[in-house]
Design an enzyme around this catalytic site. Structure first.
Site, PDB file in Angstrom:
ATOM      1  CB  THR A  33     -13.709  23.531 -22.540  1.00  0.00           C
ATOM      2  OG1 THR A  33     -13.120  23.701 -21.251  1.00  0.00           O
ATOM      3  CG2 THR A  33     -15.211  23.627 -22.423  1.00  0.00           C
ATOM      4  CG  ASP A  34      -8.750  20.200 -21.289  1.00  0.00           C
ATOM      5  OD1 ASP A  34      -9.657  19.497 -21.798  1.00  0.00           O
ATOM      6  OD2 ASP A  34      -7.971  19.785 -20.407  1.00  0.00           O
ATOM      7  N   GLY A 120     -10.785  13.296  -9.054  1.00  0.00           N
ATOM      8  CA  GLY A 120     -10.845  14.341 -10.067  1.00  0.00           C
ATOM      9  C   GLY A 120     -10.037  15.567  -9.729  1.00  0.00           C
ATOM     10  CB  SER A 122      -5.273  16.690 -11.668  1.00  0.00           C
ATOM     11  OG  SER A 122      -6.286  16.750 -12.617  1.00  0.00           O
ATOM     12  CB  SER A 123      -3.242  12.366  -7.800  1.00  0.00           C
ATOM     13  OG  SER A 123      -3.853  11.351  -8.580  1.00  0.00           O
ATOM     14  CB  SER A 124      -1.832  11.768 -13.035  1.00  0.00           C
ATOM     15  OG  SER A 124      -2.858  12.522 -13.637  1.00  0.00           O
ATOM     16  CD  GLU A 156      -1.764  12.166 -17.465  1.00  0.00           C
ATOM     17  OE1 GLU A 156      -2.388  11.137 -17.757  1.00  0.00           O
ATOM     18  OE2 GLU A 156      -1.729  12.653 -16.315  1.00  0.00           O
ATOM     19  CG  ASP A 168      -6.005  17.922 -15.263  1.00  0.00           C
ATOM     20  OD1 ASP A 168      -6.892  18.791 -15.177  1.00  0.00           O
ATOM     21  OD2 ASP A 168      -6.248  16.713 -15.424  1.00  0.00           O
ATOM     22  CE1 TYR A 218     -10.331  13.668 -20.876  1.00  0.00           C
ATOM     23  CE2 TYR A 218      -9.083  12.663 -22.650  1.00  0.00           C
ATOM     24  CZ  TYR A 218      -9.325  13.733 -21.823  1.00  0.00           C
ATOM     25  OH  TYR A 218      -8.582  14.874 -21.949  1.00  0.00           O
TER      26      TYR A 218
END
Length: 381
Positions: A33-34, A120, A122-124, A156, A168, A218
């Site tokens: 949704t973001d 999922g 969000s390590s990044s 990103e 994130d 994605y």
């Protein structure tokens, strides 16, 4: 982890630096949704990234990834982009700060994390937020928290090839212990919701699979959503994002868009409403409704948005069989985790059954992570 980082930092650079940390995240509800201008409902978790950093007085960054045992040096100009994917996150943060007028120089760093990769969480974003927060602090740049989150997001976009939304990085920067956050991704308004589900546990089951088509799929789904929003906008000019659309407006353009695009948009419009329904339910202490909405989200992500996979659907089915209050795929999909809201008295049986049945079918057990809602980006003392 901190002592391991410190030991390596002294070995490499002969002195001590300052420690900074940021968190991975869970998202209770509000998936995909973001970037559609909708609502998300994340919280920072007690797993993240820690970096020791010291300014080195040059225009070069010397970075060591402890978990990967890799060392990289790079400059701060656009042409200095490193080849290693992990180093691009740090480089991208530096470049996005410079693009915004931030005067930064080189630094030495060693970092490590305990956010499970590919799960999922969000390590990044945790990595980006750690360095954005740290450089803002060390160079006294005065960048506000929202801009720190955007710096991670645009890292990103511009350096890692993923057109992600803001969720994130927002969760990693704004996380607050014991609270989830509802973020309106269109207006950037946010509200903290105390999250203390007495009698329940929040647990992630990691399928330990990550299917390769994740990033290309994605971006394709994002294009679908933008295409449908554009079609609806012809009749309803106020529709900037799918979040602004009503289901009946989607039906008006059904003949103009592909069946696939229609399904993607139907999921998003329904998911935006589910986030609001969960917020209302939490304010009433109604965790049964929260759980029901989680199951609805999983169905939508599996059948309409088509970002689940066999392993995640299997874990969701087991949750239903065990009487788990709520369960759904969490994150972008195509692998990773399910997030589960489980009554305390059902927890042990659920975990045991999920491990055994999953191993019988797929040859390995899922990993289990109990979730503690924690603080986001910060300097460690």
């Amino acid at each position: 982890m901190k002592s391991r980082i410190s030991e390596k930092f002294r070995t490499l650079f002969g002195k001590d630096g300052d420690f900074f940390a940021s968190a991975g995240r869970i998202n209770l509800i509000g998936e995909h949704t973001d970037y559609n201008g909708g609502y998300v409902f994340p919280g920072a978790i007690d797993k993240g990234m820690i970096a020791e950093i010291e300014l080195n007085g040059t225009n070069r960054v010397c970075a060591y990834a402890l978990d990967l045992d890799e060392y990289v040096e790079f400059g701060l100009e656009e042409e200095d982009i490193p080849s290693q994917s992990w180093a691009r996150y740090i480089f991208g943060v530096c470049r996005e700060i410079i693009k915004r007028g931030g005067m930064i120089g080189g630094f030495n760093t060693v970092f490590a994390g305990d956010v499970p990769l590919g799960a999922g969480m969000s390590s990044s974003a945790a990595l980006e937020s750690t360095f954005a927060f740290a450089l803002n602090y060390l160079f006294n740049l005065g960048i506000d928290k929202f801009e720190l989150a955007r710096i991670g997001q645009y890292t990103e976009h511009n350096y890692c090839g993923v057109k992600c939304g803001i969720m994130d990085q927002f969760a990693s920067v704004f996380g607050k212990k014991g609270n989830l956050m509802r973020l309106d991704c269109k207006t950037m308004e946010y509200k903290y919701y105390p999250f203390d589900p007495k009698g329940y546990k929040l647990v992630l089951l990691d399928s330990v699979v990550k299917h390769e088509l994740a990033s290309s799929a994605y971006n394709k789904r994002r294009e679908s959503c933008e295409h449908v929003a554009s079609a609806i906008r012809k009749n309803h000019p106020e529709v900037e994002f799918l979040r602004d659309a009503k289901k009946e407006w989607l039906d008006e353009v059904k003949a103009e868009v592909s069946e696939e695009d229609y399904m993607r948009a139907e999921y998003v419009i329904e998911e935006v409403q589910r986030v609001l329904d969960v917020c209302d339910a939490l304010e009433r202490g109604d965790y049964e409704t929260v759980g029901q909405k989680m199951y609805e989200t999983h169905h939508g992500m599996s059948k309409l948005y088509e970002v689940s996979c066999e392993e995640l659907d299997f874990l969701n089915d087991i949750a239903k069989e065990c009487g788990v209050t709520g369960s759904r795929v969490m994150g972008g999909g195509f692998g990773g985790c399910t997030i589960n809201l489980v009554k305390n008295e059902l927890y042990d049986n659920f975990i045991a059954k999920a491990k055994a049945a999953f191993k019988e079918k797929f040859g390995h057990e899922p990993k289990v992570y109990d979730v503690v809602i924690s603080d986001g980006a910060r300097k460690l003392e």
